[in-house]
Scaffold this motif. Structure first.
Motif, mmCIF file in Angstrom:
data_model
loop_
_atom_site.group_PDB
_atom_site.id
_atom_site.type_symbol
_atom_site.label_atom_id
_atom_site.label_comp_id
_atom_site.label_asym_id
_atom_site.label_seq_id
_atom_site.Cartn_x
_atom_site.Cartn_y
_atom_site.Cartn_z
ATOM 1 N N ARG A 127 0.956 -1.141 -0.058
ATOM 2 C CA ARG A 127 0.153 -0.097 -0.004
ATOM 3 C C ARG A 127 1.066 1.301 -0.096
ATOM 4 O O ARG A 127 0.436 2.205 -0.588
ATOM 5 N N GLN A 128 1.995 1.289 0.751
ATOM 6 C CA GLN A 128 2.816 2.361 0.818
ATOM 7 C C GLN A 128 3.565 2.641 -0.502
ATOM 8 O O GLN A 128 3.814 3.744 -0.911
ATOM 9 N N ASN A 129 3.938 1.606 -1.494
ATOM 10 C CA ASN A 129 4.413 1.710 -2.659
ATOM 11 C C ASN A 129 3.315 2.333 -3.532
ATOM 12 O O ASN A 129 3.703 3.204 -4.321
ATOM 13 N N ILE A 130 2.037 1.743 -3.581
ATOM 14 C CA ILE A 130 1.066 2.382 -4.293
ATOM 15 C C ILE A 130 1.017 3.837 -3.974
ATOM 16 O O ILE A 130 0.624 4.839 -4.904
ATOM 17 N N ALA A 148 -0.080 11.450 -10.250
ATOM 18 C CA ALA A 148 -1.040 10.390 -10.703
ATOM 19 C C ALA A 148 -2.089 10.178 -10.554
ATOM 20 O O ALA A 148 -3.333 10.239 -10.891
ATOM 21 N N LEU A 149 -2.324 10.725 -8.864
ATOM 22 C CA LEU A 149 -3.773 10.650 -8.217
ATOM 23 C C LEU A 149 -4.537 11.936 -8.825
ATOM 24 O O LEU A 149 -5.673 11.851 -9.399
ATOM 25 N N GLY A 150 -3.834 13.132 -8.997
ATOM 26 C CA GLY A 150 -4.592 14.087 -9.444
ATOM 27 C C GLY A 150 -4.853 14.012 -11.042
ATOM 28 O O GLY A 150 -6.131 14.428 -11.543
ATOM 29 N N ALA A 151 -3.960 13.224 -11.757
ATOM 30 C CA ALA A 151 -4.619 12.967 -13.179
ATOM 31 C C ALA A 151 -5.865 12.169 -13.003
ATOM 32 O O ALA A 151 -7.003 12.535 -14.074
ATOM 33 N N ILE A 152 -5.847 11.340 -12.326
ATOM 34 C CA ILE A 152 -7.078 10.284 -12.055
ATOM 35 C C ILE A 152 -8.466 10.981 -11.919
ATOM 36 O O ILE A 152 -9.419 10.893 -12.276
#
Length: 276
Positions: A3-6, A34-38
């Motif tokens: 989870r930390q890697n993700i 990447a989270l902002g792009a999603i």
């Protein structure tokens, strides 16, 4: 650990830089994770979906969709229903006429056309004797009495008070005359000429009539000792004995129709139960 890697990958910042090809001059840059792009992608999809829905639902564009019913299609459907009803009556008259002609040729008694049409009968002949019909009627009455004795005929039927029922709006319009408890009169609804009058509850037509001044009248019996009467109709789409569900078209309005709601033998105010 996984989870930390993700989470680390999603939180990692990326930079998108715009550079001119010939001079290699930097024109701008955009930092995004990447989270902002999603999140941005989901937001754009939702905005496009909502905009498309509003554009189709609240603009005339929905009429361009093949198979979508517009006002013209509804008027054509009502007109076709009226024509079909007229054709069915004409076919019934011709069948009775043909049968009467055959009876005259063989010297038998003819069938009364007016009584059959007024009674809304489609099956008017029987090859059974009068004794057989009378015995069958007596047997049927005895069976019904036995069922009522042991409550078999209403074992699955549940009735609800009128306050707990959901009434379908019969016709959209403006109430021009309110209910009066003094003379037990109904309400008057002003609507578009030819507007479809629909059934507020599942029911069965128990009576119809026509008057030169008031037009057509249709009386519908619903469960729970509820009766609804529509007067001032331009035409009828249902006839005596027809059963239907809530929302089914039963008549068309002449512009102003009168609605009377009866509950357990007493006239009640329809505006307490129906939103017009």
């Amino acid at each position: 650990m996984g989870r930390q890697n993700i989470r680390a990958k999603l939180s990692k910042i990326y930079r998108l830089t715009l550079v001119e090809d010939k001079t290699h001059e930097r024109k701008g840059a955009l930092k995004i994770s990447a989270l902002g792009a999603i999140i941005w992608g989901i937001t754009v999809v939702v905005i496009i979906y909502v905009s498309t829905y509003c554009l189709i639902a609240f603009t005339p564009l929905h009429s361009s969709i093949p198979g979508y019913p517009d006002e013209h299609s509804k008027r054509v459907a009502v007109a076709n229903a009226i024509k079909i009803d007229s054709l069915e009556n004409a076919i019934t008259r011709w069948e009775i006429y043909s049968d009467n002609l055959s009876r005259i040729l063989v010297g038998e008694e003819t069938v009364d056309l007016d009584s059959i049409i007024k009674g809304n009968m489609t099956k008017y002949l029987s090859d059974k004797s009068m004794e057989y019909l009378q015995s069958s009627d007596s047997l049927l009455r005895e069976t019904l009495r036995d069922e009522e004795r042991f409550a078999l005929s209403h074992s699955d039927e549940r009735t609800f008070p009128i306050d707990g029922l959901h009434f379908f709006c019969p016709v959209k319009g403006v109430v021009t005359k309110t209910f009066s408890a003094v003379n037990a009169s109904g309400i008057s609804i002003s609507s578009a000429d030819g507007a479809v009058i629909s059934a507020s509850l599942p029911g069965t037509v128990i009576s119809t009539a026509w008057d030169p001044e008031e037009g057509y009248t249709i009386i519908i019996q619903h469960s729970g000792e509820i009766i609804m009467t529509f007067s001032g109709c331009r035409s009828l789409l249902k006839h005596i004995g027809d059963s239907f569900e809530a929302g089914a078209p039963v008549a068309t309005s002449s512009g102003v129709c009168q609605l009377t709601l009866w509950y357990k033998g007493k006239a009640v105010d329809p505006e307490k139960y129906i939103n017009f």
